[in-house]
Every structure is written in C-alpha cells, then in structure tokens.
Scaffold this motif. Structure first.
Motif, mmCIF file in Angstrom:
data_model
loop_
_atom_site.group_PDB
_atom_site.id
_atom_site.type_symbol
_atom_site.label_atom_id
_atom_site.label_comp_id
_atom_site.label_asym_id
_atom_site.label_seq_id
_atom_site.Cartn_x
_atom_site.Cartn_y
_atom_site.Cartn_z
ATOM 1 N N ARG A 113 43.912 34.185 71.373
ATOM 2 C CA ARG A 113 44.789 35.335 71.405
ATOM 3 C C ARG A 113 46.205 34.931 70.998
ATOM 4 N N GLN A 147 43.025 37.577 67.259
ATOM 5 C CA GLN A 147 41.951 36.580 67.395
ATOM 6 C C GLN A 147 41.118 36.576 66.121
ATOM 7 N N ARG A 189 37.186 31.926 64.975
ATOM 8 C CA ARG A 189 37.968 32.856 65.783
ATOM 9 C C ARG A 189 39.101 32.109 66.469
ATOM 10 N N ASP A 191 44.822 41.653 68.865
ATOM 11 C CA ASP A 191 45.390 40.410 69.410
ATOM 12 C C ASP A 191 45.382 39.227 68.449
ATOM 13 N N ASP A 239 40.488 43.672 66.275
ATOM 14 C CA ASP A 239 41.292 43.725 67.494
ATOM 15 C C ASP A 239 42.764 43.501 67.181
HETATM 16 MG MG MG Z 1 40.746 39.407 72.214
#
Ligand code: MG
Ligand code: UDP
Length: 319
Positions: free
Chosen positions: A201, A98, A198, A96, A94
């Motif tokens: 964001r 993360q 994780r 972002d 992704d």
């Molecule tokens: Mg995300």
C-alpha cells in the motif's frame, strides 16, 4: 478513437488519492488512440476524500466522481463504476496503488493483441501483506475452486480490464450481492491472465479488516456454491448410521450382557450433544442461504448515489 475509464473505489483514501491521480493520469496520457477517463467512487468516506476528489474534478473534466450516501462497500462501489461507465474499455483498480496504474497501457495492449474481452491481473509477488492474509487467501481460493463450478483464478483480485461486451454483460446481471471477480469469470468471453508484482500500500491502512474479509469470503461461497447444502445431507447420513450402529450395539449388549450402556447417562448426553450439534449446523447452513434469499427478495438497491460530478447526467458539472 477508443475511450477507457479507470474505475476506482475509494474509502477513506485521503492519503493516496493525489498520488494515485498523478500516476494514473500520466499512464492514461501515454495511451495511443485512446481517450482516458477516471471514475472515482467515494464510498461514504469519513475523511477528506470527498473534498480532494471534488477539487481534482474541478480541474480535470475527464475525472468523474460518484459520491455514495454512505459506506456501501468495495463491491457496490465497483458496481456503480461499471453501471456509470460509457467507455469502450474499463480498468478496475484500487486507490491505494498496490496495483500499479503504469500497467494500464500494457493491459490495453494485451487486450488488443489477444482480442480478449477480459484481461485479469494475476499477482506474482505480494508485497506488504501479512502471512496470515496470504495464507487465508490461498486456502479460500483452493476451497472455492473445489466447491464452485466457476473457475476462481488464484492470486487474482478485481484489478482487470474489461471491454464493452463484458461491461454490458455484467451490467445485465440482476443479483444484488455481487462478488465481482466471480461474476466476471462467470460471464465468459475470451479472458486472459496478465502477470504482475503487487506492491505494498502507498499510504494509509487496509480498509479490509478481518470482519469485512470474512463477510466477503462468505458471500463468494453462498453465491457461487450450493455444496454446503450437500454437506448437510452427508452429515445427516453419517449421524443416521451412527445411530443405527449404536442401537444395534445396545440391543446386542442387552441380549448377551456385555455392556452397561443401557444404564449409562453419559452415552445419552453424548448422543444428545452429537445430534444436537449436527442439527444446528445443518440448520445454520440452510439459514445462511435463506438469508441470501431474504436480501435478494427485498431487492434494495446495491448503493445510493448522493451526487455525480462531470457525468452527462450530473446535476452539477464543475468547471
Ligand atoms: Mg489494498
Ligand atoms: N474500499 C471501498 N469501500 C470499503 C472498503 C474498501 O471502496 O468499504 C476500497 C479502498 O478504498 C481501496 C479498495 O477498496 O481502493 C481495496 O481496499 P484495501 O486496499 O483497503 O483492501 P486490501 O488491498 O487491503 O485487501
């Protein structure tokens, strides 16, 4: 020399792209014997994502960009990345941050050590996600694992490394509604987990509001399980037996005069509502599957590309 492409779907990610590019490029440069590319898929963003991506691609020819004609969704964006990836390896991630891009060298290392076609990343810790999201995700994976023949690993998103064999197998799949993590699990080959934490964001907000998340879960269920159809049969059988027992009760009551249901309207109304409910529910389930068939039969493309930059077949190679 091996090649690796990082596939990044982006929807309104102007706040994170520069930082993502910086960190990912760093990670790619640290790879040994591997030439690293980044494929950004701009999924019809309404903010400045497009211009930021075009600017990066004009400075770095190893950054490839696909602009969609409108917003098609996260899964079609990743699919477009897979379809346009010519490298030996791909990492889906992704935008972002993360999922830390710094892990890419470790993923490659795991792939080489284990000789695995797929290295899927499992979240040990999930920062910055609401308790509601974590709970619904947990419930969803539990249900899916009970309902489907394919294994859906818990706490696993689309963040993963796939090799050429897996990419080719994935690109050969004809279905239009793609639930990517399920399909990659389904294609087989050697798949190994990789555990990581994780992060929250980096900036901006989630592009998966509840409505999109629900549609996503529904697609997974409809494409990977036929068990809801069995549910209709079970419900139908239960209703059928209730009907028989009730009929017996009324008949005996009439014979031996121990009930007044025969003149009661409430029992009639309850029965109508009950059977009506069961019927609507089962028709609804059927309808959902027919809807999926309808979409698949129309066979519209999963996405439409407006422009490709820095690809061999690009009309425009920015330099
Ligand atoms: Mg995300
Ligand atoms: N995304 C996309 N199209 C969409 C929605 C999301 O390409 O319609 C991208 C988004 O830019 C991000 C990734 O998919 O790179 C995951 O989205 P997000 O981080 O918002 O989801 P969450 O992590 O909150 O589930």
């Amino acid at each position: 020399m091996q090649t690796l492409s990082v596939i990044v779907p982006c929807y309104n990610e102007e706040a994170v792209i520069q930082e993502f590019y910086k960190r990912t490029k760093q990670a790619l440069l640290s790879l040994k014997d591997t030439d690293g590319y980044i494929i950004f898929i701009n999924d019809g963003s309404k903010d400045n994502t497009k211009y930021i991506l075009n600017h990066i691609a004009s400075q770095d020819e190893k950054v490839q960009v696909i602009h969609f004609s409108r917003n098609f969704g996260h899964q079609p964006a990743v699919t477009a990345g897979m379809n346009n990836c010519k490298s030996d390896l791909a990492v889906i991630i992704d935008a972002d941050l993360q999922d830390p891009p710094e892990l890419i060298p470790e993923l490659v290392e795991t792939h080489r050590r284990e000789e695995a076609s797929v290295v899927f990343c499992v979240r040990k810790k999930r920062d910055g996600e609401t308790a509601f999201k974590k709970l619904t995700a947990k419930l969803f994976y539990k249900t899916m694992n009970n309902l489907s023949e394919v294994e859906f690993p818990q706490d696993t998103g689309d963040f993963r490394l796939v090799d050429r064999k897996a990419i080719d197998a994935f690109n050969g799949l004809k279905e239009k509604g793609k639930y990517i993590r399920g399909l990659i699990s389904w294609i087989g080959f050697k798949q190994v987990p990789f555990y990581y934490n994780r992060d929250a964001r980096f900036a901006g907000e989630t592009k998966y509001p509840f409505k999109k998340m629900f549609a996503f879960a529904k697609k997974a269920l409809l494409y990977f399980s036929k068990k809801p159809l069995i549910l209709s049969i079970s419900l139908g059988s239960v209703a059928f037996f209730i009907g028989i027992i009730y009929a017996l009760w009324v008949w005996l009551g009439y014979l031996f005069d121990f009930t007044d249901v025969i003149t009661g309207w409430s029992s009639t109304v309850i029965l109508i509502i009950f059977f009506g409910g069961v019927q609507l529910l089962t028709i609804g389930v059927l309808g959902q599957y027919i809807g999926v068939l309808f979409d698949e039969v129309k066979s519209r493309p999963e996405y439409i590309i407006d422009e490709k930059i820095n690809f061999e077949d690009s009309e425009k190679i920015i330099d």
